[in-house]
Design a protein around this motif. Structure first.
Motif, PDB file in Angstrom:
ATOM      1  N   PRO A 144      32.049  33.785  43.391  1.00 34.82           N
ATOM      2  CA  PRO A 144      32.727  35.108  43.581  1.00 34.82           C
ATOM      3  C   PRO A 144      32.005  36.277  43.766  1.00 34.82           C
ATOM      4  CG  PRO A 144      34.017  33.755  42.433  1.00 34.82           C
ATOM      5  CD  PRO A 144      32.644  33.308  42.137  1.00 34.82           C
TER       6      PRO A 144
ATOM      7  N   ARG B 273      31.791  39.586  42.445  1.00 34.09           N
ATOM      8  CA  ARG B 273      32.429  40.726  41.319  1.00 34.09           C
ATOM      9  C   ARG B 273      31.771  41.680  40.780  1.00 34.09           C
ATOM     10  NH1 ARG B 273      36.026  35.685  38.545  1.00 34.09           N
ATOM     11  NH2 ARG B 273      37.302  35.163  40.476  1.00 34.09           N
TER      12      ARG B 273
ATOM     13  N   GLN C  93      31.459  45.841  37.176  1.00 29.14           N
ATOM     14  CA  GLN C  93      32.597  45.327  37.860  1.00 29.14           C
ATOM     15  C   GLN C  93      33.265  46.343  38.733  1.00 29.14           C
ATOM     16  OE1 GLN C  93      34.473  42.290  35.223  1.00 29.14           O
ATOM     17  NE2 GLN C  93      34.447  41.104  36.985  1.00 29.14           N
TER      18      GLN C  93
ATOM     19  N   SER D  77      35.917  46.229  40.292  1.00 24.72           N
ATOM     20  CA  SER D  77      37.284  46.076  40.253  1.00 24.72           C
ATOM     21  C   SER D  77      37.892  46.941  38.874  1.00 24.72           C
ATOM     22  CB  SER D  77      37.709  44.636  40.192  1.00 24.72           C
ATOM     23  OG  SER D  77      37.027  44.178  39.304  1.00 24.72           O
TER      24      SER D  77
ATOM     25  N   GLN E  37      37.082  38.882  47.215  1.00 24.72           N
ATOM     26  CA  GLN E  37      35.808  38.710  46.314  1.00 24.72           C
ATOM     27  C   GLN E  37      35.338  37.064  46.341  1.00 24.72           C
ATOM     28  OE1 GLN E  37      36.352  40.800  42.858  1.00 24.72           O
ATOM     29  NE2 GLN E  37      35.666  42.728  43.750  1.00 24.72           N
TER      30      GLN E  37
ATOM     31  N   ASP F  11      39.243  37.213  43.775  1.00 24.57           N
ATOM     32  CA  ASP F  11      39.394  37.425  42.564  1.00 24.57           C
ATOM     33  C   ASP F  11      40.966  37.609  42.317  1.00 24.57           C
ATOM     34  OD1 ASP F  11      39.874  37.937  39.846  1.00 24.57           O
ATOM     35  OD2 ASP F  11      38.051  39.399  39.618  1.00 24.57           O
TER      36      ASP F  11
ATOM     37  N   THR G 153      42.675  39.541  39.302  1.00 20.03           N
ATOM     38  CA  THR G 153      42.522  40.836  39.206  1.00 20.03           C
ATOM     39  C   THR G 153      43.327  41.463  40.436  1.00 20.03           C
ATOM     40  OG1 THR G 153      40.318  40.666  38.437  1.00 20.03           O
ATOM     41  CG2 THR G 153      40.990  42.762  39.033  1.00 20.03           C
TER      42      THR G 153
ATOM     43  N   GLN H 264      41.381  27.151  44.039  1.00 21.41           N
ATOM     44  CA  GLN H 264      42.470  27.496  43.104  1.00 21.41           C
ATOM     45  C   GLN H 264      43.810  26.783  43.034  1.00 21.41           C
ATOM     46  OE1 GLN H 264      42.717  31.499  45.190  1.00 21.41           O
ATOM     47  NE2 GLN H 264      41.431  32.473  43.666  1.00 21.41           N
TER      48      GLN H 264
ATOM     49  N   GLY I 283      41.160  33.414  34.910  1.00 23.52           N
ATOM     50  CA  GLY I 283      40.137  34.218  34.514  1.00 23.52           C
ATOM     51  C   GLY I 283      40.170  35.500  34.498  1.00 23.52           C
TER      52      GLY I 283
END
Lengths: 383, 582
Positions: free
Chosen positions: A115, A117, A127, A129, A174, A176, A179, A222, A347
């Motif tokens: 990913p 990130r 990061q 994010s 990403q 993610d 997040t 996922q 995560g």
């Protein structure tokens, strides 16, 4: 307005040493305690690395120490800056964070094959994010404050939703998912606190579900995680095995723990011991006493944050205080519930405690802002 | 907007704000409660079970091998010893990080192994345990250790173990035996005394990470190993060497493929030499693909019909039972029918008024038949049992068999078997049983249990001597008589090849027929000779057995000369006084 006030307003940073005792003691204690707990826990969690590569271990521990010190400094600085001064400048921060998020999607910019990130610059890697969370909090709260009279209108809501959606989708890309759900939570919180109509607010959880479905459709792993969470026998050596390790670590700790540094699960049994699984390390070495102290601390942070929101002088401050405290505690509880096996692996790191410079610095800046809102609320009550 | 409306607006929005903040607080409270509930569940209610399964996951018990004891000849020279080597263990998932191909070509070079075998062992790159090589010697081990310490290669680990070596090679191989790849005794004294030699292995309980490395803060609970005892054999290296040479030479001379020479001290049962062919080389066991017939010790594990050597026992039994005397004579013809079967002397000759001594000298079958018939089956088989036939001699070697003795009362016994048994046919014995029984003639009437281990030397230095088991089975007078008869008989035979010009010995030849499918195999014999000396006080008993000689058939042609050569060499080696000196 007299000239004097106008002159003062032009100064962005307004150091006020006299105001030290005025900093909220509960919040200050939390802001100091959690990163220190993190420093100790992460250093312990890195002991296996220390045995294999002492130089790297030393360098990373020193780095963590420096980041914590810088974070404390930035927290105090942020506490001195009147949060209302960020208002009009929050657009700039928002634009920068969107630029970073877009940059991540350009091939070759992000780190590694997984990913996207992390943004690497020759000096630091961070990061984007995390910066996005702060900028969204500031911009949406500011917007809510500015348009408090038209907060019920669909147009205002739609505008805010659009501002929320852009970074959310970039983070989903990403990918993610965890997040991006936190980012949506920030938007939802500000919508809730600013007084947005319930029928409008429903759009946020709906979007969360859609984001989840899209993300799962694009990233089949996922879905595998969710399925293996629901039925661990599907994947006994993969995600379920890792999830089980955190439970074993927590259980091994019992009530009082094995003692600082004495945990054995961090020796490559726990997945991501210094980051996502740091609570498992704390639980093994400090037992239920340590883990419940952490739960209590984050609960106190939420309670104090909401109290500060309730007493903030304006909608901007109310939204910002509630948004910051709710966002941080939501991350904390999601992490705790993942580590204790109640919800699937996502995560999400444990704020302040998990190893990770961007998260720690942004979280401490947020604490500084919260301290400042608390101070502003107290001063407005005194007046 | 007026000041007033702002106020009311603020008031209502304030309560709305409080409601919504309370909602958020409530949601947070629910999550906090859920978190505490889970943590209490895990760390209080299920702590025991979870901690136990974490412990099982990390705990490894490693066996620490004990040093296997040595096996020494009578003079203390080493015949089997263990030296430290290592087992090379790899974690393929860690080796991958250091470069699997690189590691394979490096290891292939220093271990002198084919890269193919190594890459096969490292095939599953996700596993964390595989045995790459066993019995890695000291020098490659040192190089591997250096490379691991310098982090040039990784995912490798050496576990100390030991390797058995047999410096004497084929010499006494059947007595010493051998161990398998795991160090467990498989034959000979290596198997019979496996427990004593092995000692008590130790163990280390420790916590390991998933790649098998010890966790520094984990458990470490060692229990030291207790080393095994060493054995001192009764085998005399010099005599064993002579026996090995003579059996080898005899096989070549007579075109035979198998045979045994056993030398014992009839006074205490000590086996001084035990040489057999075919034999194996314990230094190159890997050449045998797991099993070979040559692993069997023919002296204790294979049976044969003893033939005429058995007449000594028939005669001794009859003398002891006082059925006959030294001067008894018989008149049976050279060809005689007994219970429906025809028995005959080897030369088919009839000797009128034949004395008991000439029964032995001529090796007369009908003479032996006459003796056994006079005794009767019951008494005859009582003595067969007393001499130890039909059960193990009790020698301390693995793989000893009982032999096959039919007695009156067993389902397959016919009265004619008594006749056949009297001269050693239709009865199956092992060479060691013959040696053991013959010792009773040599030593004055006591059956001695043969032994190959003189003493056990414990790791703390204390020594346990093995017991000498004796049992009187014949009267002293009987033995004196039978010895005199044997001596006279041997000296009656013209051109007796068993008699040495230098030493006084006596004994008996045997030529056994080999039974095959549906009858006796023509021209296939087992030629043997058992004798002892010096006559005054016999201290050496020698048995020679040559299987299926192709040049020569009779014990007197094939086994007797070998016995004489053995006597000359062994008696000289032992310093036994010769004839001329008396």
């Amino acid at each position: 307005m007299n000239n004097n006030v106008a002159k003062r307003r032009t100064r962005f940073f307004e150091p006020d040493i006299v105001a030290w005792p005025e900093l909220d003691p509960v919040l200050l204690l939390i802001a100091v305690m959690l990163p220190l707990v993190g420093l100790v826990a992460v250093t312990s969690a890195r002991m296996p690395q220390g045995a294999e590569n002492p130089t790297l271990f030393g360098a990373e521990t020193l780095r963590h120490l420096c980041i914590t010190a810088v974070g404390f400094g930035l927290c105090i600085v942020a506490a001195q800056i009147d949060y209302r001064r960020y208002g009009s400048k929050s657009w700039v921060l928002y634009a920068i964070s969107i630029l970073f998020l877009v940059a991540l999607l350009i091939p070759g910019v992000a780190e590694g094959d997984g990913p996207r990130r992390w943004l690497n610059t020759p000096l630091i890697s961070f990061q984007p994010s995390e910066l996005t969370k702060l900028s969204l909090l500031l911009l949406l709260s500011y917007g809510a404050g500015k348009s408090s009279s038209s907060i019920g209108s669909l147009k205002t809501f739609g505008f805010g939703l659009a501002l929320l959606l852009i970074p959310t989708l970039l983070i989903v890309a990403q990918p993610d998912l965890g997040t991006s759900l936190i980012v949506l939570t920030i938007g939802g919180t500000i919508g809730l606190v600013s007084g947005t109509k319930w029928r409008h607010l429903i759009a946020v959880p709906t979007l969360a579900v859609i984001a989840g479905l899209v993300s799962v459709a694009l990233n089949p792993y996922q879905w595998t995680r969710v399925r293996s969470f629901l039925d661990p026998s599907l994947d006994p050596l993969g995600g379920a095995y890792q999830a089980k390790q955190t439970l074993l670590a927590l259980g091994s700790g019992g009530i009082a723990g094995k003692g600082l540094g004495m945990g054995t699960m961090k020796y490559h049994y726990l997945p991501a011991a210094p980051t996502d699984s740091i609570l498992a390390v704390i639980g093994e070495e400090g037992g239920l006493l340590a883990t419940s102290l952490i739960v209590v601390t984050f609960t106190a942070l939420l309670a104090r944050g909401l109290w500060i929101a309730a007493h903030a002088p304006d909608t901007f401050g109310q939204c910002l205080a509630a948004g910051i405290s709710f966002q941080i505690t939501m991350q904390a509880f999601v992490n705790i519930l993942v580590v204790s096996g109640l919800i699937p692996v996502t995560g999400i790191p444990l704020p302040f405690i998990s190893s990770g410079g961007s998260s720690l610095i942004i979280s401490l800046i947020m604490m500084g802002i919260l301290l400042n809102i608390a101070r502003a609320g107290r001063m407005s009550r005194k007046l | 907007m007026t000041h007033n409306t702002t106020r009311t607006n603020r008031g209502s929005s304030k309560s709305k704000l409080s409601r919504r903040l309370l909602l958020m607080g409530g949601f947070g409270g629910i999550l906090a409660t859920a978190s505490m509930h889970e943590l209490i569940n895990l760390q209080l209610h299920n702590a025991g079970a979870l901690s136990a399964s974490a412990s099982i996951q990390q705990r490894r018990e490693r066996i620490v091998a004990s040093q296997r004891g040595q096996i020494m000849a009578r003079d203390g020279s080493v015949m089997a010893m263990s030296r430290p080597v290592n087992t090379l263990i790899a974690s393929p998932n860690v080796v991958r990080e250091y470069g699997t191909e690189r590691t394979i070509s490096w290891l292939a070079r220093i271990l002198n192994q084919s890269p193919g075998k190594l890459s096969e062992a490292l095939y599953d790159q996700n596993s964390n345990y595989t045995v790459l090589a066993r019995q890695v010697e000291a020098e490659p081990s040192r190089q591997i250790r250096l490379a691991i310490n310098s982090r040039e290669f990784g995912g490798l680990r050496l576990e100390p173990t030991s390797r058995r070596s047999y410096p004497s090679g084929e010499l006494g191989a059947h007595v010493v035996g051998f161990v398998n790849g795991e160090g467990v005794g498989q034959s000979g004294v290596e198997r019979y005394y496996d427990l004593e030699l092995t000692g008590q292995p130790g163990r280390i309980i420790s916590d390991l990470d998933p790649s098998g490395k010890p966790i520094p803060v984990g458990r470490y609970d060692p229990l030291a190993a207790r080393d095994g005892s060493s054995l001192q054999l009764t085998i005399d290296r010099g005599i064993q060497h002579i026996a090995e040479q003579e059996i080898e030479a005899a096989l070549a001379t007579y075109g035979s493929e198998g045979g045994s020479i056993v030398v014992t001290d009839p006074r205490n049962g000590d086996v001084l030499a035990m040489a057999n062919r075919p034999v194996f080389d314990p230094r190159s066991l890997h050449n045998y693909n797991g099993w070979s017939r040559s692993f069997l010790n023919p002296a204790v594990s294979l049976i044969y019909d003893p033939g005429s050597t058995f007449k000594i026992f028939t005669m001794a039994a009859a003398l002891d039972a006082e059925v006959i005397g030294a001067n008894s004579t018989h008149n049976l013809p050279g060809v005689y029918e007994y219970w429906g079967l025809e028995f005959q002397n080897w030369d088919k000759k009839t000797y009128p008024n034949q004395t008991m001594t000439s029964v032995l000298a001529n090796s007369s079958n009908t003479g032996a038949l006459w003796v056994a018939n006079r005794m009767g089956a019951d008494r005859f088989y009582d003595y067969v049992d007393l001499f130890g036939f039909g059960r193990r001699s009790g020698i301390d070697l693995a793989g000893e068999v009982n032999g096959l003795v039919k007695t009156r009362g067993s389902l397959t016994w016919y009265p004619s078997d008594l006749a056949a048994n009297s001269f050693g046919q239709s009865i199956s014995v092992t060479p060691i049983q013959m040696v053991s029984a013959f010792s009773a003639i040599a030593n004055g009437g006591e059956l001695v249990q043969p032994r190959v281990v003189r003493s056990i030397i414990h790791p703390n230095g204390s020594i346990t001597s093995t017991k000498i088991n004796k049992k009187r089975i014949l009267k002293n007078s009987t033995v004196r008589t039978i010895k005199k008869m044997m001596y006279n008989a041997e000296h009656t035979i013209s051109g007796n090849k068993s008699l040495s010009p230098n030493y006084e010995t006596t004994g008996k030849t045997g030529t056994a027929e080999i039974s095959g499918n549906g009858g006796m195999l023509p021209e296939q014999t087992i030629a043997s000779y058992i004798g002892f000396g010096p006559l005054a006080e016999p201290s050496i008993l020698i048995m020679v057995k040559i299987d299926r000689p192709q040049r020569g058939t009779w014990g007197s042609q094939v086994a007797s000369p070998v016995f004489r050569r053995m006597v000359d060499r062994v008696f000289r080696y032992k310093g036994v006084p010769g004839k001329s000196k008396i």
